[in-house]
Design a protein around this motif. Structure first.
Motif, PDB file in Angstrom:
ATOM      1  N   ILE A  98      13.450  -8.756  -4.918  1.00  0.00           N
ATOM      2  CA  ILE A  98      14.304  -8.833  -3.722  1.00  0.00           C
ATOM      3  C   ILE A  98      14.579 -10.280  -3.327  1.00  0.00           C
ATOM      4  O   ILE A  98      15.670 -10.583  -2.846  1.00  0.00           O
ATOM      5  N   GLN A  99      13.640 -11.186  -3.573  1.00  0.00           N
ATOM      6  CA  GLN A  99      13.911 -12.600  -3.315  1.00  0.00           C
ATOM      7  C   GLN A  99      15.000 -13.113  -4.244  1.00  0.00           C
ATOM      8  O   GLN A  99      15.821 -13.943  -3.850  1.00  0.00           O
ATOM      9  N   GLY A 100      15.039 -12.597  -5.471  1.00  0.00           N
ATOM     10  CA  GLY A 100      16.100 -12.952  -6.407  1.00  0.00           C
ATOM     11  C   GLY A 100      17.472 -12.465  -5.957  1.00  0.00           C
ATOM     12  O   GLY A 100      18.495 -12.926  -6.460  1.00  0.00           O
ATOM     13  N   LEU A 101      17.479 -11.545  -5.007  1.00  0.00           N
ATOM     14  CA  LEU A 101      18.724 -11.028  -4.424  1.00  0.00           C
ATOM     15  C   LEU A 101      18.963 -11.592  -3.024  1.00  0.00           C
ATOM     16  O   LEU A 101      19.788 -11.082  -2.270  1.00  0.00           O
ATOM     17  N   ASN A 102      18.208 -12.645  -2.681  1.00  0.00           N
ATOM     18  CA  ASN A 102      18.292 -13.276  -1.361  1.00  0.00           C
ATOM     19  C   ASN A 102      17.957 -12.315  -0.234  1.00  0.00           C
ATOM     20  O   ASN A 102      18.584 -12.328   0.827  1.00  0.00           O
ATOM     21  N   LEU A 103      16.948 -11.480  -0.467  1.00  0.00           N
ATOM     22  CA  LEU A 103      16.435 -10.557   0.537  1.00  0.00           C
ATOM     23  C   LEU A 103      14.939 -10.797   0.692  1.00  0.00           C
ATOM     24  O   LEU A 103      14.323 -11.468  -0.130  1.00  0.00           O
ATOM     25  N   GLY A 104      14.375 -10.232   1.747  1.00  0.00           N
ATOM     26  CA  GLY A 104      12.942 -10.333   1.967  1.00  0.00           C
ATOM     27  C   GLY A 104      12.370  -8.982   2.339  1.00  0.00           C
ATOM     28  O   GLY A 104      13.100  -7.989   2.466  1.00  0.00           O
ATOM     29  N   LEU A 105      11.067  -8.954   2.550  1.00  0.00           N
ATOM     30  CA  LEU A 105      10.410  -7.702   2.911  1.00  0.00           C
ATOM     31  C   LEU A 105      10.971  -7.117   4.203  1.00  0.00           C
ATOM     32  O   LEU A 105      10.939  -5.910   4.403  1.00  0.00           O
ATOM     33  N   GLU A 106      11.492  -7.951   5.063  1.00  0.00           N
ATOM     34  CA  GLU A 106      12.067  -7.472   6.331  1.00  0.00           C
ATOM     35  C   GLU A 106      13.341  -6.656   6.129  1.00  0.00           C
ATOM     36  O   GLU A 106      13.814  -5.991   7.048  1.00  0.00           O
ATOM     37  N   HIS A 107      13.900  -6.691   4.932  1.00  0.00           N
ATOM     38  CA  HIS A 107      15.120  -5.938   4.640  1.00  0.00           C
ATOM     39  C   HIS A 107      14.840  -4.569   4.017  1.00  0.00           C
ATOM     40  O   HIS A 107      15.758  -3.818   3.717  1.00  0.00           O
ATOM     41  N   ILE A 108      13.551  -4.250   3.828  1.00  0.00           N
ATOM     42  CA  ILE A 108      13.196  -2.954   3.246  1.00  0.00           C
ATOM     43  C   ILE A 108      13.382  -1.863   4.293  1.00  0.00           C
ATOM     44  O   ILE A 108      12.834  -1.936   5.386  1.00  0.00           O
ATOM     45  N   VAL A 109      14.167  -0.867   3.937  1.00  0.00           N
ATOM     46  CA  VAL A 109      14.407   0.280   4.804  1.00  0.00           C
ATOM     47  C   VAL A 109      13.398   1.388   4.478  1.00  0.00           C
ATOM     48  O   VAL A 109      12.868   2.040   5.374  1.00  0.00           O
ATOM     49  N   MET A 110      13.154   1.592   3.197  1.00  0.00           N
ATOM     50  CA  MET A 110      12.280   2.679   2.765  1.00  0.00           C
ATOM     51  C   MET A 110      11.606   2.325   1.455  1.00  0.00           C
ATOM     52  O   MET A 110      12.191   1.654   0.613  1.00  0.00           O
ATOM     53  N   SER A 111      10.371   2.807   1.317  1.00  0.00           N
ATOM     54  CA  SER A 111       9.678   2.684   0.036  1.00  0.00           C
ATOM     55  C   SER A 111       9.196   4.065  -0.389  1.00  0.00           C
ATOM     56  O   SER A 111       8.951   4.942   0.444  1.00  0.00           O
ATOM     57  N   ARG A 112       9.110   4.216  -1.696  1.00  0.00           N
ATOM     58  CA  ARG A 112       8.537   5.435  -2.263  1.00  0.00           C
ATOM     59  C   ARG A 112       7.392   4.997  -3.164  1.00  0.00           C
ATOM     60  O   ARG A 112       7.574   4.133  -4.023  1.00  0.00           O
ATOM     61  N   ILE A 113       6.242   5.611  -2.937  1.00  0.00           N
ATOM     62  CA  ILE A 113       5.029   5.233  -3.654  1.00  0.00           C
ATOM     63  C   ILE A 113       4.553   6.431  -4.467  1.00  0.00           C
ATOM     64  O   ILE A 113       4.514   7.555  -3.965  1.00  0.00           O
ATOM     65  N   TYR A 114       4.195   6.147  -5.697  1.00  0.00           N
ATOM     66  CA  TYR A 114       3.719   7.174  -6.616  1.00  0.00           C
ATOM     67  C   TYR A 114       2.305   6.790  -7.049  1.00  0.00           C
ATOM     68  O   TYR A 114       2.086   5.680  -7.539  1.00  0.00           O
ATOM     69  N   LEU A 115       1.348   7.703  -6.855  1.00  0.00           N
ATOM     70  CA  LEU A 115      -0.049   7.457  -7.202  1.00  0.00           C
ATOM     71  C   LEU A 115      -0.540   8.502  -8.205  1.00  0.00           C
ATOM     72  O   LEU A 115      -0.306   9.696  -7.999  1.00  0.00           O
ATOM     73  N   THR A 116      -1.239   8.052  -9.238  1.00  0.00           N
ATOM     74  CA  THR A 116      -1.778   9.010 -10.202  1.00  0.00           C
ATOM     75  C   THR A 116      -3.132   9.564  -9.764  1.00  0.00           C
ATOM     76  O   THR A 116      -3.541  10.623 -10.232  1.00  0.00           O
ATOM     77  N   GLU A 117      -3.820   8.861  -8.897  1.00  0.00           N
ATOM     78  CA  GLU A 117      -5.122   9.314  -8.378  1.00  0.00           C
ATOM     79  C   GLU A 117      -5.031   9.350  -6.856  1.00  0.00           C
ATOM     80  O   GLU A 117      -5.692   8.585  -6.149  1.00  0.00           O
ATOM     81  N   PHE A 118      -4.217  10.261  -6.357  1.00  0.00           N
ATOM     82  CA  PHE A 118      -3.852  10.276  -4.931  1.00  0.00           C
ATOM     83  C   PHE A 118      -5.071  10.317  -4.015  1.00  0.00           C
ATOM     84  O   PHE A 118      -5.220   9.454  -3.139  1.00  0.00           O
ATOM     85  N   LYS A 119      -5.919  11.286  -4.165  1.00  0.00           N
ATOM     86  CA  LYS A 119      -7.068  11.430  -3.253  1.00  0.00           C
ATOM     87  C   LYS A 119      -7.993  10.222  -3.314  1.00  0.00           C
ATOM     88  O   LYS A 119      -8.463   9.732  -2.290  1.00  0.00           O
ATOM     89  N   ARG A 120      -8.235   9.743  -4.502  1.00  0.00           N
ATOM     90  CA  ARG A 120      -9.156   8.620  -4.667  1.00  0.00           C
ATOM     91  C   ARG A 120      -8.571   7.315  -4.120  1.00  0.00           C
ATOM     92  O   ARG A 120      -9.275   6.524  -3.482  1.00  0.00           O
ATOM     93  N   ASP A 121      -7.271   7.060  -4.371  1.00  0.00           N
ATOM     94  CA  ASP A 121      -6.688   5.737  -4.126  1.00  0.00           C
ATOM     95  C   ASP A 121      -5.860   5.603  -2.855  1.00  0.00           C
ATOM     96  O   ASP A 121      -5.475   4.490  -2.484  1.00  0.00           O
ATOM     97  N   TYR A 122      -5.579   6.701  -2.166  1.00  0.00           N
ATOM     98  CA  TYR A 122      -4.644   6.667  -1.030  1.00  0.00           C
ATOM     99  C   TYR A 122      -5.076   5.692   0.067  1.00  0.00           C
ATOM    100  O   TYR A 122      -4.286   4.869   0.519  1.00  0.00           O
ATOM    101  N   ALA A 123      -6.322   5.746   0.504  1.00  0.00           N
ATOM    102  CA  ALA A 123      -6.772   4.885   1.605  1.00  0.00           C
ATOM    103  C   ALA A 123      -6.723   3.403   1.227  1.00  0.00           C
ATOM    104  O   ALA A 123      -6.207   2.574   1.984  1.00  0.00           O
TER     105      ALA A 123
END
Length: 127
Positions: A61-86
């Motif tokens: 996103i910095q390469g596109l002249n954007l920053g974290l403040e421009h994030i509207v939504m993220s999608r996160i995928y975890l293979t060990e959901f219960k173990r790694d979520y926290a």
């Protein structure tokens, strides 16, 4: 539409662009926790992998002249959901101000490229 490949970013693991931009929105392809210097080599554990994914996303996103403040939504995928979520949540949260958290979806999946524990994609909006 504009199709973006960011010089110096991690290499895609399949045929896709790092990001696609249309009507002020930037859709950033899910990133893996490897690095441009060591494709396919992943750090150990969910904390290190979450940090690596976030760094890869920031680079794009910095390469596109954007920053974290421009994030509207993220999608996160975890293979060990219960173990790694926290632990993932604690690490992910550290990248954002308390009052500026993007909308988010987080799901458990059966597998990711490189046998990664995590992948994150983004939707950003140009100011």
């Amino acid at each position: 539409m504009q199709f973006h490949m960011i010089s110096g970013a991690t290499r895609p693991v399949a045929p896709f662009s790092h990001a696609v931009e249309t009507d002020g929105f930037v859709f950033v392809t899910g990133q893996m926790p490897d690095s441009p210097e060591a494709p396919g080599v992943l750090p150990d554990g969910i904390v290190a992998q979450t940090k690596a994914v976030m760094q890869n996303l920031k680079y794009i996103i910095q390469g596109l002249n954007l920053g974290l403040e421009h994030i509207v939504m993220s999608r996160i995928y975890l293979t060990e959901f219960k173990r790694d979520y926290a632990a993932m949540n604690e690490t992910y949260r550290s990248f954002f101000p308390v009052d500026r958290l993007p909308a988010r979806t987080c799901v458990g999946v059966t597998g990711l490229a490189y046998d990664a524990l995590i992948e994150i994609d983004l939707v950003c909006r140009r100011p």
